[in-house]
Design a protein around this motif. Structure first.
Motif, PDB file in Angstrom:
ATOM      1  N   LEU A   1      31.335 -14.271  59.707  1.00  0.00           N
ATOM      2  CA  LEU A   1      32.443 -14.047  58.776  1.00  0.00           C
ATOM      3  C   LEU A   1      32.278 -12.671  58.158  1.00  0.00           C
ATOM      4  CD1 LEU A   1      34.924 -15.028  57.183  1.00  0.00           C
ATOM      5  CD2 LEU A   1      33.334 -15.977  55.488  1.00  0.00           C
ATOM      6  N   ARG A   2      33.262 -11.814  58.373  1.00  0.00           N
ATOM      7  CA  ARG A   2      33.196 -10.452  57.825  1.00  0.00           C
ATOM      8  C   ARG A   2      33.802 -10.467  56.422  1.00  0.00           C
ATOM      9  NH1 ARG A   2      34.351  -5.416  61.661  1.00  0.00           N
ATOM     10  NH2 ARG A   2      32.399  -6.317  62.449  1.00  0.00           N
ATOM     11  N   ILE A   3      32.963 -10.278  55.429  1.00  0.00           N
ATOM     12  CA  ILE A   3      33.416 -10.313  54.031  1.00  0.00           C
ATOM     13  C   ILE A   3      33.987  -8.961  53.619  1.00  0.00           C
ATOM     14  CG2 ILE A   3      32.702 -10.785  51.669  1.00  0.00           C
ATOM     15  CD1 ILE A   3      30.407 -12.435  52.794  1.00  0.00           C
ATOM     16  N   LEU A   4      33.306  -7.904  53.997  1.00  0.00           N
ATOM     17  CA  LEU A   4      33.737  -6.543  53.653  1.00  0.00           C
ATOM     18  C   LEU A   4      33.778  -5.727  54.940  1.00  0.00           C
ATOM     19  CD1 LEU A   4      34.378  -5.443  50.801  1.00  0.00           C
ATOM     20  CD2 LEU A   4      32.182  -4.279  50.832  1.00  0.00           C
ATOM     21  N   ASN A   5      34.883  -5.056  55.149  1.00  0.00           N
ATOM     22  CA  ASN A   5      35.088  -4.380  56.427  1.00  0.00           C
ATOM     23  C   ASN A   5      35.315  -2.883  56.218  1.00  0.00           C
ATOM     24  OD1 ASN A   5      35.556  -3.862  59.136  1.00  0.00           O
ATOM     25  ND2 ASN A   5      37.709  -4.486  59.052  1.00  0.00           N
ATOM     26  N   ASP A   6      34.294  -2.080  56.550  1.00  0.00           N
ATOM     27  CA  ASP A   6      34.415  -0.624  56.603  1.00  0.00           C
ATOM     28  C   ASP A   6      34.990  -0.045  55.302  1.00  0.00           C
ATOM     29  OD1 ASP A   6      34.066   1.825  57.815  1.00  0.00           O
ATOM     30  OD2 ASP A   6      36.058   1.840  58.722  1.00  0.00           O
ATOM     31  N   ALA A   7      34.325  -0.344  54.192  1.00  0.00           N
ATOM     32  CA  ALA A   7      34.768   0.145  52.881  1.00  0.00           C
ATOM     33  C   ALA A   7      34.042   1.438  52.544  1.00  0.00           C
ATOM     34  CB  ALA A   7      34.504  -0.892  51.810  1.00  0.00           C
ATOM     35  N   SER A   8      34.767   2.399  51.978  1.00  0.00           N
ATOM     36  CA  SER A   8      34.196   3.689  51.578  1.00  0.00           C
ATOM     37  C   SER A   8      34.758   4.075  50.213  1.00  0.00           C
ATOM     38  CB  SER A   8      34.511   4.783  52.602  1.00  0.00           C
ATOM     39  OG  SER A   8      33.988   4.468  53.871  1.00  0.00           O
TER      40      SER A   8
ATOM     41  N   MET B   1      35.567   5.434  34.366  1.00  0.00           N
ATOM     42  CA  MET B   1      35.813   4.002  34.445  1.00  0.00           C
ATOM     43  C   MET B   1      36.584   3.719  35.726  1.00  0.00           C
ATOM     44  SD  MET B   1      37.773   1.442  31.801  1.00  0.00           S
ATOM     45  CE  MET B   1      36.524   1.664  30.545  1.00  0.00           C
ATOM     46  N   ALA B   2      36.059   2.830  36.549  1.00  0.00           N
ATOM     47  CA  ALA B   2      36.677   2.495  37.831  1.00  0.00           C
ATOM     48  C   ALA B   2      37.265   1.092  37.752  1.00  0.00           C
ATOM     49  CB  ALA B   2      35.661   2.585  38.965  1.00  0.00           C
ATOM     50  N   LEU B   3      38.454   0.926  38.251  1.00  0.00           N
ATOM     51  CA  LEU B   3      39.151  -0.358  38.262  1.00  0.00           C
ATOM     52  C   LEU B   3      39.225  -0.854  39.696  1.00  0.00           C
ATOM     53  CD1 LEU B   3      40.789  -2.565  36.806  1.00  0.00           C
ATOM     54  CD2 LEU B   3      42.828  -1.159  37.170  1.00  0.00           C
ATOM     55  N   LEU B   4      38.716  -2.050  39.929  1.00  0.00           N
ATOM     56  CA  LEU B   4      38.683  -2.639  41.263  1.00  0.00           C
ATOM     57  C   LEU B   4      39.727  -3.754  41.325  1.00  0.00           C
ATOM     58  CD1 LEU B   4      37.328  -2.792  44.048  1.00  0.00           C
ATOM     59  CD2 LEU B   4      35.670  -4.384  43.074  1.00  0.00           C
ATOM     60  N   LEU B   5      40.725  -3.565  42.168  1.00  0.00           N
ATOM     61  CA  LEU B   5      41.813  -4.526  42.301  1.00  0.00           C
ATOM     62  C   LEU B   5      41.855  -5.061  43.724  1.00  0.00           C
ATOM     63  CD1 LEU B   5      44.692  -2.706  40.364  1.00  0.00           C
ATOM     64  CD2 LEU B   5      43.262  -4.579  39.549  1.00  0.00           C
ATOM     65  N   GLY B   6      42.268  -6.314  43.867  1.00  0.00           N
ATOM     66  CA  GLY B   6      42.389  -6.915  45.188  1.00  0.00           C
ATOM     67  C   GLY B   6      42.739  -8.383  45.068  1.00  0.00           C
ATOM     68  N   PRO B   7      43.345  -8.963  46.100  1.00  0.00           N
ATOM     69  CA  PRO B   7      43.695 -10.393  46.072  1.00  0.00           C
ATOM     70  C   PRO B   7      42.452 -11.258  46.123  1.00  0.00           C
ATOM     71  CG  PRO B   7      44.103  -9.465  48.241  1.00  0.00           C
ATOM     72  CD  PRO B   7      43.745  -8.321  47.366  1.00  0.00           C
ATOM     73  N   PRO B   8      42.586 -12.551  45.856  1.00  0.00           N
ATOM     74  CA  PRO B   8      41.422 -13.447  45.938  1.00  0.00           C
ATOM     75  C   PRO B   8      40.793 -13.436  47.327  1.00  0.00           C
ATOM     76  CG  PRO B   8      43.233 -14.519  44.800  1.00  0.00           C
ATOM     77  CD  PRO B   8      43.780 -13.242  45.355  1.00  0.00           C
ATOM     78  N   SER B   9      39.469 -13.559  47.370  1.00  0.00           N
ATOM     79  CA  SER B   9      38.688 -13.597  48.612  1.00  0.00           C
ATOM     80  C   SER B   9      38.820 -12.316  49.424  1.00  0.00           C
ATOM     81  CB  SER B   9      39.109 -14.801  49.473  1.00  0.00           C
ATOM     82  OG  SER B   9      38.931 -16.013  48.764  1.00  0.00           O
ATOM     83  N   SER B  10      39.021 -11.196  48.724  1.00  0.00           N
ATOM     84  CA  SER B  10      39.115  -9.904  49.425  1.00  0.00           C
ATOM     85  C   SER B  10      37.797  -9.148  49.448  1.00  0.00           C
ATOM     86  CB  SER B  10      40.192  -9.034  48.777  1.00  0.00           C
ATOM     87  OG  SER B  10      39.878  -8.779  47.419  1.00  0.00           O
ATOM     88  N   GLY B  11      36.755  -9.671  48.800  1.00  0.00           N
ATOM     89  CA  GLY B  11      35.442  -9.034  48.821  1.00  0.00           C
ATOM     90  C   GLY B  11      35.104  -8.237  47.583  1.00  0.00           C
TER      91      GLY B  11
END
Length: 335
Positions: free
Chosen positions: A189-196, A204-214
């Motif tokens: 199961l690939r949880i995180l795919n090629d993130a940079s 201050m960094a804001l991390l946004l994403g849908p549920p189960s996006s890693g």
């Protein structure tokens, strides 16, 4: 009624002598008013100079103390009522930052952060200016992750359900897996795919994403708290150092969304307990070096900034000033 007014009331033209006397009276009244204004200004300047001299004498006395006592002694400002009704005198009192009572801490925080959002920014700028004035640069960390991919081996179908038989089978299979025997079929199961990306310091960094996006997996990876069973590929560096060359847990923290606090403790008691468990870190070393450089350069720090830095750098304090500061600043966010 002067000579000009009496002459006008009687219908006669004012004489030259009466006019000159009225002008001289007006000039004298104006000069009196100007003298009053200048006297008030001189008094205010004189009082400010007296306050500055008193504060300088206090700092000079603190500078003569041994280093151990000097780092624990600061100045707290307060106003006292004088005999003249409505007037207040500014007092400079030497205090041991480890023995501040509840009233002193509360009055200090209320005075320093009247408007929490605005005054907090001003205070942080004063803190930075004090450090930079003596040539000290605070350490910063830049985090970079390139082509970061995280995979996990997991069961599929009914075998993945959290039941007691499956838990028992997992324990047996994990024991057999040590000797190289794999019985259950698993899938990757690939949880995180090629993130940079780059996390810049002092930002201050804001991390946004849908549920189960890693999102949680990425934060755990940046904090160095990933499960060892996960397969990680890609580059993750801290100021150019790889994860094996750097200890991210000494400079970062991941706060879980699960509530693990003790229900019987108040918010203040929880923060005080957490602060005592974490210790003061490098704040005492920074304060010691800062005080040494200021003494060599003959610089007297601002009383409020010095008191806060010393009070938050001492170990063994049951109720820390930083707890009152946290409650004051964070209370605005909940209103």
């Amino acid at each position: 009624m002067d000579g000009v007014e009496r002459a006008r009331a009687s219908g006669r033209r004012p004489s030259h002598s009466n006019l000159s006397r009225s002008i001289s009276r007006s000039l004298s009244r104006a000069s009196w008013n100007m003298e009053d204004m200048f006297s008030v200004g001189r008094q205010s300047r004189r009082s400010s100079l007296v306050d500055e001299d008193e504060e300088a004498l206090k700092w000079a006395a603190i500078e003569k103390l041994p280093t151990y006592n000097r780092l624990r002694t600061s100045i707290i400002k307060s106003f006292a009522e004088t005999e003249v009704q409505g007037n207040k005198t500014l007092l400079h009192k030497e205090v041991d930052v480890r023995k501040l009572d509840v009233n002193d801490r509360q009055n200090f925080i209320d005075k320093l952060f009247k408007v929490a959002e605005e005054d907090n920014e001003k205070f942080l700028k004063k803190f930075r200016q004090r450090v930079e004035k003596v040539g000290i640069r605070l350490p910063t960390i830049e985090v970079r992750f390139d082509h970061l991919t995280i995979e996990a081996d997991c069961h599929i179908g009914s075998r993945a359900l959290p039941t007691l038989p499956n838990a028992a089978r997992n324990m047996v299979e994990s024991a057999l897996g040590v000797i190289g025997i794999n019985l259950a079929a698993r899938t990757k199961l690939r949880i995180l795919n090629d993130a940079s990306g780059i996390i810049k310091p002092s930002r201050m960094a804001l991390l946004l994403g849908p549920p189960s996006s890693g999102k949680t997996t990425l934060l755990l990876a940046l904090a160095g708290k990933l499960d060892p069973s996960l397969k990680v590929t890609g580059d993750l560096t801290y100021n150019g150092y790889e994860l094996k060359e750097f200890m991210p847990r000494k400079s970062s923290a991941y706060i879980s969304q699960n509530d693990v606090h003790i229900g019987e403790m108040t918010v203040k008691e929880t923060l005080d307990f957490s602060a005592r468990c974490q210790g003061v870190g490098t704040r005492y070393d920074l304060l010691s070096e800062l005080a040494r450089r200021e003494k060599d350069a003959g610089i007297f720090p601002e009383a409020e900034v010095d008191l806060f830095m010393k009070a938050t750098a001492m170990e063994g304090v049951e109720s820390s000033l930083i707890t009152d500061y946290t409650l004051k600043v964070s209370s605005v966010q909940f209103l």
